[in-house]
Design an enzyme around this catalytic site. Sequence first.
Site, mmCIF file in Angstrom:
data_model
loop_
_atom_site.group_PDB
_atom_site.id
_atom_site.type_symbol
_atom_site.label_atom_id
_atom_site.label_comp_id
_atom_site.label_asym_id
_atom_site.label_seq_id
_atom_site.Cartn_x
_atom_site.Cartn_y
_atom_site.Cartn_z
ATOM 1 N N ARG A 161 -20.277 -6.735 72.207
ATOM 2 C CA ARG A 161 -20.061 -7.559 73.113
ATOM 3 C C ARG A 161 -19.141 -8.683 72.486
ATOM 4 N NH1 ARG A 161 -24.625 -8.562 76.903
ATOM 5 N NH2 ARG A 161 -23.371 -10.149 77.540
ATOM 6 N N ILE A 162 -19.307 -9.430 71.142
ATOM 7 C CA ILE A 162 -18.414 -10.064 71.188
ATOM 8 C C ILE A 162 -17.043 -9.506 70.653
ATOM 9 C CG2 ILE A 162 -17.752 -11.934 69.024
ATOM 10 C CD1 ILE A 162 -20.674 -12.257 68.750
ATOM 11 N N THR A 214 -19.171 -5.577 63.003
ATOM 12 C CA THR A 214 -20.330 -4.688 62.795
ATOM 13 C C THR A 214 -21.569 -5.563 62.443
ATOM 14 O OG1 THR A 214 -19.832 -4.149 60.310
ATOM 15 C CG2 THR A 214 -19.002 -2.761 61.880
ATOM 16 N N SER A 242 -18.912 -12.180 60.985
ATOM 17 C CA SER A 242 -19.910 -11.284 61.327
ATOM 18 C C SER A 242 -21.113 -11.866 60.242
ATOM 19 C CB SER A 242 -19.583 -9.965 61.306
ATOM 20 O OG SER A 242 -20.761 -9.112 61.689
ATOM 21 N N ARG A 243 -21.079 -11.021 59.117
ATOM 22 C CA ARG A 243 -22.019 -11.232 58.012
ATOM 23 C C ARG A 243 -21.358 -10.894 56.568
ATOM 24 N NH1 ARG A 243 -24.554 -13.401 61.430
ATOM 25 N NH2 ARG A 243 -26.646 -13.327 62.006
ATOM 26 N N ASP A 267 -15.985 -17.213 58.018
ATOM 27 C CA ASP A 267 -17.024 -17.908 58.336
ATOM 28 C C ASP A 267 -18.563 -17.646 57.625
ATOM 29 O OD1 ASP A 267 -18.065 -20.084 60.085
ATOM 30 O OD2 ASP A 267 -19.007 -18.452 61.321
ATOM 31 N N GLU A 272 -25.081 -17.598 51.125
ATOM 32 C CA GLU A 272 -24.838 -18.878 51.727
ATOM 33 C C GLU A 272 -25.917 -19.713 51.712
ATOM 34 O OE1 GLU A 272 -24.483 -17.518 55.856
ATOM 35 O OE2 GLU A 272 -22.706 -16.250 55.454
ATOM 36 N N HIS A 291 -20.331 -20.567 58.261
ATOM 37 C CA HIS A 291 -21.237 -20.011 59.317
ATOM 38 C C HIS A 291 -21.574 -20.773 60.583
ATOM 39 C CE1 HIS A 291 -24.249 -16.437 59.452
ATOM 40 N NE2 HIS A 291 -23.901 -16.861 60.895
ATOM 41 N N ILE A 292 -20.419 -21.159 61.006
ATOM 42 C CA ILE A 292 -20.454 -21.950 62.175
ATOM 43 C C ILE A 292 -19.951 -21.224 63.559
ATOM 44 C CG2 ILE A 292 -20.584 -24.209 61.306
ATOM 45 C CD1 ILE A 292 -17.458 -23.375 62.449
ATOM 46 N N GLY A 293 -19.799 -20.107 63.564
ATOM 47 C CA GLY A 293 -19.297 -19.314 64.875
ATOM 48 C C GLY A 293 -19.968 -19.440 66.081
ATOM 49 N N SER A 294 -21.112 -19.718 65.979
ATOM 50 C CA SER A 294 -21.985 -20.050 67.163
ATOM 51 C C SER A 294 -22.226 -21.622 67.601
ATOM 52 C CB SER A 294 -23.101 -19.094 67.526
ATOM 53 O OG SER A 294 -23.924 -19.688 66.607
#
Length: 333
Positions: A161-162, A214, A242-243, A267, A272, A291-294
């Site tokens: 989706r992203i 992924t 992603s990760r 990100d 982490e 890690h601030i994607g969202s």
Amino acid sequence: MRGVNVLKPKIFVTQLIPDTVKVYLENYFTVEIWEQQEIIPRETLYKKIQESEGLLTAGIEINQELLSQAINLKVVSNISVGYNNFDIEVMKENGIIGTNTQGVLDETVTDLIFGLMLSTARRINELDTYMRNGEWTSGDDRNLFGMDVYGQTLGIIGLGRIGESIVHRAVSGFNMDVLYHNRSRKTELEKQWGVQYEQMEDVLTKSDFVIVMTPLNKDTFHLIGKKQFELMKDTAIFINASRGPIVDELALIDALDKKKIFAAGLDVFEQEPINSTNPLLKLNNVVLTPHIGSATDKTREEMAQLAAENLVNAIIHKKHSNVVNELKTIVKI
Ligand code: DGY
């Protein structure tokens, strides 16, 4: 006469959530929240969840040890789209439902990805530091030139989706050609946006920007490593929001250090929060975010609300929403 004392099911929340979401949850549950900034210590968590039927969380590892403590647990609702914190096999064996917050964060993560693309290509952070250091003393300097984003070729590995939202932005906003590799073909997207399916090697060799999108699982661990960086153009820009463990970070550091690729925008990281000795922190051809994607107020609030609704749907209404694919068999969706 005394009223009937209807006990609400207990749930535990492992992080701060907006007040509105807390109030919503309290309509249905007895809610306990871990309100401290530090991540809840495992032993404390085990004590807290013994009577909980639901767990609202992000990133807390759900494994056999935790489930053997949480004997009343029925549902784990992630306030994230990623669910690599779920041990799927163990959850299946124990009949634990797992949900995520797909959809509400797509455009926000896409914003960040384009931010990383623009800042790496045009070297915005590096040149900001250059200015602040008082190094701008002469006129136009070729050494400060960067790369175009508009009209370039974008390669996406993992088109969920992203990924779709990145495609819309890349084609309609930046006139980019988009190549992708995914487990399954997205023929509608191919027709609508002119994106082209390729083998992974071809995405890597042909793209100016390579974005990995992924999910993290045993098949995608270190999916991008030395060999994959060698296949990329020496002008390529690599983006990961992603990760972290999808990428062999040492191989990435080597590729950046030896200028095998032009730059990276990251990100997410193998560890982490990032270790202060991580060589990435010393490289100037990488842009880093924690890690601030969202992480916008609006999107995080929507994610928390959706995760809360997923929990209410599963425990109270028995009408499941956003159960992750691998666990759908538990609820027979
Ligand atoms: C997600 O939702 O998976 C994002 O990475 C934020 O954790």
